[in-house]
Design an enzyme around this catalytic site. Structure first.
Site, PDB file in Angstrom:
ATOM      1  N   ASP A 216      30.435 -28.240  16.570  1.00 38.86           N
ATOM      2  CA  ASP A 216      30.842 -28.268  15.166  1.00 38.86           C
ATOM      3  C   ASP A 216      32.332 -28.013  14.988  1.00 38.86           C
ATOM      4  O   ASP A 216      32.842 -28.096  13.872  1.00 38.86           O
ATOM      5  CB  ASP A 216      30.026 -27.248  14.366  1.00 38.86           C
ATOM      6  CG  ASP A 216      29.911 -27.610  12.895  1.00 38.86           C
ATOM      7  OD1 ASP A 216      29.943 -28.811  12.580  1.00 38.86           O
ATOM      8  OD2 ASP A 216      29.790 -26.700  12.064  1.00 38.86           O
ATOM      9  N   SER A 234      46.221 -29.059   0.892  1.00 37.21           N
ATOM     10  CA  SER A 234      45.857 -28.539  -0.419  1.00 37.21           C
ATOM     11  C   SER A 234      44.959 -29.533  -1.158  1.00 37.21           C
ATOM     12  O   SER A 234      45.203 -30.735  -1.141  1.00 37.21           O
ATOM     13  CB  SER A 234      47.124 -28.275  -1.246  1.00 37.21           C
ATOM     14  OG  SER A 234      46.801 -27.828  -2.542  1.00 37.21           O
ATOM     15  N   GLN A 289      27.708 -36.727  13.170  1.00 37.72           N
ATOM     16  CA  GLN A 289      27.762 -35.871  11.995  1.00 37.72           C
ATOM     17  C   GLN A 289      28.437 -36.603  10.849  1.00 37.72           C
ATOM     18  O   GLN A 289      29.459 -37.256  11.036  1.00 37.72           O
ATOM     19  CB  GLN A 289      28.539 -34.589  12.310  1.00 37.72           C
ATOM     20  CG  GLN A 289      28.595 -33.583  11.168  1.00 37.72           C
ATOM     21  CD  GLN A 289      29.484 -32.406  11.509  1.00 37.72           C
ATOM     22  OE1 GLN A 289      30.699 -32.483  11.364  1.00 37.72           O
ATOM     23  NE2 GLN A 289      28.884 -31.307  11.969  1.00 37.72           N
TER      24      GLN A 289
END
Length: 300
Positions: A216, A234, A289
Site C-alpha cells: 500500500d 495542496s 488498486q
C-alpha cells in the site's frame, strides 16, 4: 534495543490479533500515516484474521478487498470472519472489519470500514510460466528513502517536517526518486526496492500479511505522476478504494524485493494502479488498486 528493532516489534504487534469470540478478532490500530488507519494495516490484519480460522496451514493465493470508510487509529478494529468454503485444497473466507462511531447521547454505531474475500490453497506442483523480471539498478546502488528525505526536508512546511521525517517500518529504496514538493509530470511508472530486515523467521501468514501491508506504500501515488501531483500537493484528496492481490510464489521479506508499479488510466477522479513484486528473478505477487484522486483547485 535499536530503534529499528522497536519498529519491527510494532509491526509484529500490528499483525498479532486477539480472538474475542469464535471467528471474531481484534486488531490494535497504529499511527502509520496519520489520524486515519493506514490501508496496509487493515489488509494485513484481515489476512491474519482469515488465516486464524483455517484448520490447515494454507497460504493465501488471492484477496479482493474494498475500503469503505476511513478508520480511526484511536480505536481497535474488530474482524468478523465468515467461513465460505473448506475444500480439500481451496478454502475461502469473508472478512468484515468494523469500528464503532461514538454518537452523543446514544449507543455507539457499528460501521464497516473494510470488506474482503480471500482464498487459500497449499503450494503444489503444476505448470510454470512467468515474464522476465524487469531490469533496474540494484538496491546497493540506490539511496534509502530516509536519506532522500534529508534532501527535501528544507522545502517542507515546518508544521509537517516531523511527520515527513518519520522513519518507515519498511525499508524502501526508490529506483528513480521524485521530488514530493515540486513534482513534474512524468510517465506513471515507478519502482522501489523494499525489505523488512530483522523480521526473522516468520510463518507464511505473517509474511503475506506484511507484504500486503507494504504493497500500500506508493501504489495509489503512481496514478498521480502523469499529472505532476504528489501527496504534498495542496487541495489533493487521495485514498485507496479497493485492493486486490495474488500471491504466486514463496518469498522472504528479510531480503530485498523489487516492487514495480504503473498506472494505465486516470478518469472520473480515480486512478487504476498495478504492481508486481519480484525476488531473485521470480514473480512472487501481483497487486491492483483503484485510488480516489480529487484535486480541488483554490478559487482565485
Amino acid at each position: 534495543m535499536s530503534d529499528y528493532s522497536q519498529l519491527i516489534d510494532e509491526l509484529l504487534a500490528t499483525v498479532s490479533l486477539i480472538e474475542v469470540s469464535p471467528d471474531v478478532f481484534e486488531g490494535k490500530s497504529h499511527d502509520y500515516v496519520g489520524s486515519r488507519i493506514f490501508g496496509g494495516q487493515v489488509l494485513a490484519q484481515a489476512i491474519m484474521a482469515a488465516a486464524h480460522t483455517l484448520d490447515k496451514d494454507k497460504p493465501c493465493h488471492s484477496l479482493h478487498g474494498y475500503f469503505l470508510r476511513g478508520g480511526d487509529i484511536n480505536q481497535p478494529v474488530i474482524y468478523r470472519v465468515r467461513r465460505l468454503r473448506d475444500g480439500r485444497s481451496l478454502s475461502a473466507r469473508e472478512v468484515t472489519a468494523i469500528q464503532y462511531k461514538e454518537v452523543r447521547g446514544k449507543a455507539p454505531i457499528e460501521q464497516v470500514i473494510f470488506s474482503m474475500i480471500a482464498s487459500f490453497s497449499p503450494m503444489e506442483e503444476g505448470l510454470e510460466y512467468q515474464e522476465d523480471m524487469p531490469v533496474y539498478p540494484p538496491p546497493d546502488d540506490l539511496l534509502a528513502e530516509q536519506d532522500l528525505k534529508e534532501e527535501y526536508v528544507g522545502k517542507v512546511p515546518d508544521a509537517l517536517k516531523a511527520r515527513f521525517m518519520r522513519r518507515r517500518h519498511v525499508e524502501i529504496k526508490p529506483v528513480k526518486p521524485r521530488d514530493p514538493i515540486h513534482p513534474e509530470p512524468m510517465k506513471p511508472k515507478q519502482a522501489n526496492w523494499l525489505r523488512i530486515r530483522e523480521l526473522g523467521n516468520q510463518p507464511v501468514a505473517i509474511q503475506q500479511a506484511l507484504l500486503a501491508f507494504s504493497s500500500d506504500f506508493y501504489l495509489v501515488g503512481t496514478g498521480l505522476m502523469s499529472h505532476g501531483v504528489s501527496f504534498m500537493t495542496s487541495g489533493l484528496q487521495a485514498a485507496s478504494i479497493d485492493h486486490s492481490m495474488h500471491f504466486h510464489r514463496e518469498f522472504d521479506l528479510n531480503d530485498w524485493l523489487l516492487y514495480d508499479m504503473w498506472s494505465d488510466t486516470t478518469s472520473n477522479a480515480k486512478g487504476l494502479n498495478h504492481g508486481q513484486f519480484w525476488q531473485d528473478g521470480k514473480l512472487v505477487a501481483t497487486v491492483q488498486q483503484e485510488g480516489l484522486m480529487r484535486l480541488r483547485v483554490p478559487k482565485s
